[in-house]
Motif scaffolding. Structure first.
Motif, short mmCIF file in Angstrom:
data_model
loop_
_atom_site.label_atom_id
_atom_site.label_comp_id
_atom_site.label_asym_id
_atom_site.label_seq_id
_atom_site.Cartn_x
_atom_site.Cartn_y
_atom_site.Cartn_z
N LEU A 119 27.23 38.54 42.75
CA LEU A 119 27.01 37.41 43.65
C LEU A 119 25.91 36.54 43.03
N ALA A 120 26.31 35.37 42.55
CA ALA A 120 25.32 34.45 41.95
C ALA A 120 24.75 33.59 43.06
N LEU A 121 23.43 33.51 43.14
CA LEU A 121 22.76 32.80 44.23
C LEU A 121 22.01 31.60 43.68
N GLY A 122 22.58 30.41 43.91
CA GLY A 122 21.98 29.20 43.38
C GLY A 122 21.80 29.33 41.88
N GLN A 123 20.71 28.78 41.41
CA GLN A 123 20.42 28.85 39.98
C GLN A 123 19.36 29.90 39.69
N VAL A 124 18.98 30.63 40.71
CA VAL A 124 17.77 31.44 40.55
C VAL A 124 17.99 32.93 40.39
N GLY A 125 19.14 33.42 40.73
CA GLY A 125 19.29 34.87 40.61
C GLY A 125 20.66 35.37 40.99
N GLU A 126 20.79 36.68 41.07
CA GLU A 126 22.09 37.27 41.37
C GLU A 126 21.90 38.67 41.96
N VAL A 127 22.96 39.11 42.63
CA VAL A 127 22.97 40.46 43.20
C VAL A 127 24.22 41.16 42.69
N HIS A 128 24.05 42.37 42.16
CA HIS A 128 25.19 43.15 41.70
C HIS A 128 25.66 44.07 42.83
N LEU A 129 26.95 44.07 43.06
CA LEU A 129 27.51 44.90 44.14
C LEU A 129 28.52 45.87 43.57
N ARG A 130 28.41 47.10 43.97
CA ARG A 130 29.41 48.09 43.57
C ARG A 130 29.95 48.73 44.84
N ASP A 131 31.23 48.57 45.06
CA ASP A 131 31.85 49.05 46.31
C ASP A 131 31.09 48.55 47.54
N GLY A 132 30.63 47.32 47.46
CA GLY A 132 29.96 46.69 48.60
C GLY A 132 28.48 47.02 48.74
N VAL A 133 27.98 47.86 47.86
CA VAL A 133 26.57 48.28 47.97
C VAL A 133 25.76 47.61 46.86
N PRO A 134 24.63 46.96 47.20
CA PRO A 134 23.82 46.34 46.15
C PRO A 134 23.23 47.39 45.21
N THR A 135 23.43 47.16 43.92
CA THR A 135 22.89 48.11 42.94
C THR A 135 21.79 47.47 42.10
N ASP B 34 12.85 43.90 46.22
CA ASP B 34 12.02 42.72 46.48
C ASP B 34 12.78 41.43 46.16
N ALA B 35 13.53 41.46 45.08
CA ALA B 35 14.30 40.28 44.70
C ALA B 35 15.34 39.96 45.77
N LEU B 36 16.02 40.99 46.24
CA LEU B 36 17.05 40.77 47.26
C LEU B 36 16.43 40.16 48.53
N LEU B 37 15.29 40.68 48.93
CA LEU B 37 14.64 40.18 50.15
C LEU B 37 14.13 38.75 49.97
N GLU B 38 13.76 38.41 48.73
CA GLU B 38 13.31 37.04 48.45
C GLU B 38 14.38 36.02 48.84
N PHE B 39 15.62 36.38 48.62
CA PHE B 39 16.70 35.44 48.92
C PHE B 39 16.77 35.10 50.40
N PHE B 40 16.36 36.05 51.23
CA PHE B 40 16.37 35.77 52.67
C PHE B 40 15.22 34.85 53.05
N ALA C 79 19.36 43.51 41.74
CA ALA C 79 19.13 42.12 42.16
C ALA C 79 18.05 41.52 41.29
N ARG C 80 18.19 40.22 41.07
CA ARG C 80 17.18 39.51 40.28
C ARG C 80 16.93 38.15 40.93
N TYR C 81 15.67 37.80 41.09
CA TYR C 81 15.30 36.49 41.64
C TYR C 81 14.09 36.03 40.84
N GLY C 82 14.31 35.13 39.92
CA GLY C 82 13.21 34.74 39.04
C GLY C 82 12.63 35.96 38.36
N ALA C 83 11.35 36.17 38.55
CA ALA C 83 10.69 37.31 37.91
C ALA C 83 10.84 38.60 38.72
N HIS C 84 11.32 38.47 39.96
CA HIS C 84 11.44 39.66 40.82
C HIS C 84 12.72 40.42 40.49
#
Lengths: 202, 241
Positions: B30-46, B57-63, B48-53
Motif C-alpha cells: 500500500l503506497a501512501l502519498g509520496q512519503v511511505g508504504e505499508v507491506h501487507l501479507r494476508d491482510g496483516v501489516p508486516t 511508529d511509521a504506520l501510526l504516523e500515517f494516521f 511500514a515506512r514513513y520518511g525516516a520512521h
C-alpha cells in the motif's frame, strides 16, 4: 458480514456501543472469560509488546458452523468519550449487530441520549441507518439504588421499540442474554439476506 | 502488477483500507502519498515506512498525518514478523488521530492561552489551565504556576541534581536549583523524558505540562505529540471519574 470462501469462514461484527463507563468492557470481559480457550481469540485490551495502551476491547469467537462455513463473531467496544469520533466510525464500519449499553443511573440520562444520538448520526453518515442494522439495548447497572426502571429507559432511549434487556454486567446478570439475543438477531438477518440472494439468482 | 485500489486524497480513510485488506487477506504493498508504504501479507501489516520512521511508529504516523493518494498493488511480500494485530493497529491509529485532533489547535495554532477564541474555549477548557501553567515564564515567582516548578516538585529526587546531592532537601519549593535543570536549560528531550516518568507514575496532568513544553521546543517531534495526546486523554479520563 464477510464470507471468506478460501478459509470457509463467515465473519460477523458485533459492536457494544455506549457512553464511557456504561459497562461495555465489563460485558466483554465477562463473555471472554466464559468461553473455552479453543473457541475464543485473545481479548485485545493491552498491547504489552509495544507498551501502548489500547482503549477499546476486541475478541473473536468461533460459534460453530453454518452450511459448511465456520462462524466467527468479532466483538468490539467503542471508546465512549465524545472526541473519539473517527475511532467510533472505524469500529462501526461493516458492523452487523449493535448493542447499545446504557447506564441506568438518572445522572447518566443526558450522556445516554448524547451517545445514542452520536451512534445514529455516525451510522446515517456512513449510509447505514440504525433501523437497517440488527440492534438491541442493554439497560445496565440496574442494581443501583436509584436506577431507572427498564420501562422508563425504554421510553426515553428506545422509541422504536427494539429489544431491550436489563442487566447488572459486573455480576454477569443479563450479559449472556444480551449476547444470545444479538447473535439471534444477526443470524436472522443473515438468513433473510441469503434467502433474498438465492431467490434473485433462481 | 495488478492494482487493487487507487484512492485519491480525501477519499477512503486509511482505517477503511486497512480493515478491508484484512478482511480480504490481501497481500501487496500500500503506497501512501509520496512519503511511505505499508507491506501487507494476508491482510496483516508486516512492514511500514514513513520518511525516516519504520515499523509500528511509521504506520501510526500515517494516521496522525493522513497521506494523499493511496495505491494498493498486489505483489509478493516476503514472509516476516508481523507489526501487530491489524485490528489493534487500526484502532490505535484512530485513537492517536482523535486525541491529536483535539489538542492540535491549542498546542500548535494558539500562541498563548489568552488568545483562545470563544469557540475553542469550551472544547479545550480542560487543558486551558494546563496551558496557562505551561506558558507561565519559566522561573516565575511562586510555587503554583511555572512548569519548571511543577516538574521539579513532581519528580524532585530524580530531576534536580542539587537535591539529589542533598543540597535542597525534600522540599522542592525551597530548592535553589528548582529551575536550573528543568527550566532554563531544559531541551525537548528533557521535557519528554520527564513527561514519560510522570506518566508512568500516573501523574498525567503534570505529564501533559511536560509534553506541551517538549512540543513547544520541538514542534516537529511526533513522539512528543503522541505522548501529549495520550497523556491528555488519560488525564481527562481520570478527571471524568
Amino acid at each position: 458480514m464477510r464470507l471468506n470462501a478460501a478459509q470457509r469462514e463467515l465473519s460477523l461484527k458485533i459492536v457494544y456501543y455506549g457512553w464511557g463507563l456504561s459497562g461495555k468492557t465489563t460485558n466483554l470481559s465477562h463473555l471472554h472469560g466464559s468461553y473455552p480457550e479453543e473457541q475464543r481469540g485473545r481479548l485485545l485490551q493491552l498491547d504489552t509488546e509495544t507498551e501502548r495502551t489500547l482503549f477499546f476491547d476486541y475478541f473473536p469467537l468461533h460459534l460453530g458452523q453454518i452450511g459448511g462455513y465456520r462462524l466467527k463473531f468479532d466483538f468490539f467496544t467503542v471508546p465512549g468519550q465524545s472526541f473519539y469520533g473517527s475511532t467510533r466510525r472505524a469500529v462501526l464500519e461493516g458492523v452487523d449487530g449493535i448493542i447499545f449499553v446504557a447506564d441506568s443511573s438518572p445522572l447518566r440520562e443526558e450522556a445516554n441520549v448524547t451517545s445514542r444520538e452520536d451512534m445514529r448520526r455516525t451510522l446515517a453518515d456512513s449510509g447505514r441507518p440504525l433501523d437497517t442494522i440488527p440492534h438491541l439495548h442493554q439497560w445496565n447497572k440496574q442494581d443501583l439504588r436509584d436506577a431507572l426502571a427498564p420501562k422508563l429507559m425504554d421510553r426515553y432511549l428506545n422509541p422504536e421499540g427494539a429489544p431491550s434487556i436489563p442487566a447488572v454486567a459486573r455480576n454477569g446478570v443479563g450479559v449472556w442474554e444480551t449476547q444470545s439475543a444479538i447473535v439471534r438477531l444477526v443470524m436472522e438477518s443473515v438468513r433473510a439476506a441469503t434467502t433474498r440472494s438465492v431467490r434473485r439468482h433462481a | 502488477m495488478p492494482e487493487l485500489l487507487t484512492c485519491p486524497a480525501g477519499g477512503l480513510r486509511l482505517s477503511t483500507v486497512l480493515q478491508v485488506a484484512e478482511l480480504e487477506s490481501t497481500t501487496g504493498v500500500l503506497a501512501l502519498g509520496q512519503v511511505g508504504e505499508v507491506h501487507l501479507r494476508d491482510g496483516v501489516p508486516t512492514a511500514a515506512r514513513y520518511g525516516a520512521h519504520e515499523g509500528v511508529d511509521a504506520l501510526l504516523e500515517f494516521f496522525l498525518d493522513p497521506p494523499g493518494e493511496m495505491r494498493l498493488v498486489a505483489t509478493e511480500v516476503a514472509p516476516g514478523p508481523v507489526l501487530g494485530n491489524p485490528v489493534g493497529l487500526v484502532m490505535e491509529g484512530c485513537r492517536l488521530a482523535d486525541e491529536w485532533a483535539r489538542l492540535a489547535p491549542l498546542v500548535l495554532a494558539v500562541v498563548r492561552p489568552d488568545e483562545l477564541s470563544p469557540e475553542q474555549e469550551p472544547e479545550l477548557a480542560p487543558f486551558a489551565g494546563l496551558m496557562r501553567r505551561a506558558y507561565t515564564p519559566v522561573g516565575a515567582a511562586g510555587t503554583g504556576g511555572d512548569p519548571a516548578g511543577a516538574a521539579h516538585r513532581s519528580d524532585h529526587a530524580t530531576v534536580c541534581e542539587r537535591c539529589a546531592a542533598g543540597g535542597g532537601g525534600a522540599d522542592a519549593s525551597a530548592c535553589p536549583g528548582r529551575t536550573a535543570r528543568v527550566g532554563r536549560a531544559a531541551g525537548p528531550d528533557t521535557w519528554l523524558s520527564l513527561g514519560r516518568r510522570l506518566a508512568r507514575a500516573e501523574r498525567y496532568d503534570e505529564a501533559v505540562v511536560a509534553f506541551i513544553n517538549a512540543v513547544r521546543l520541538d514542534p516537529d517531534s511526533r513522539v512528543a505529540k503522541q505522548n501529549l495526546a495520550r497523556a491528555s486523554a488519560l488525564a481527562s479520563q481520570l478527571g471524568a471519574r
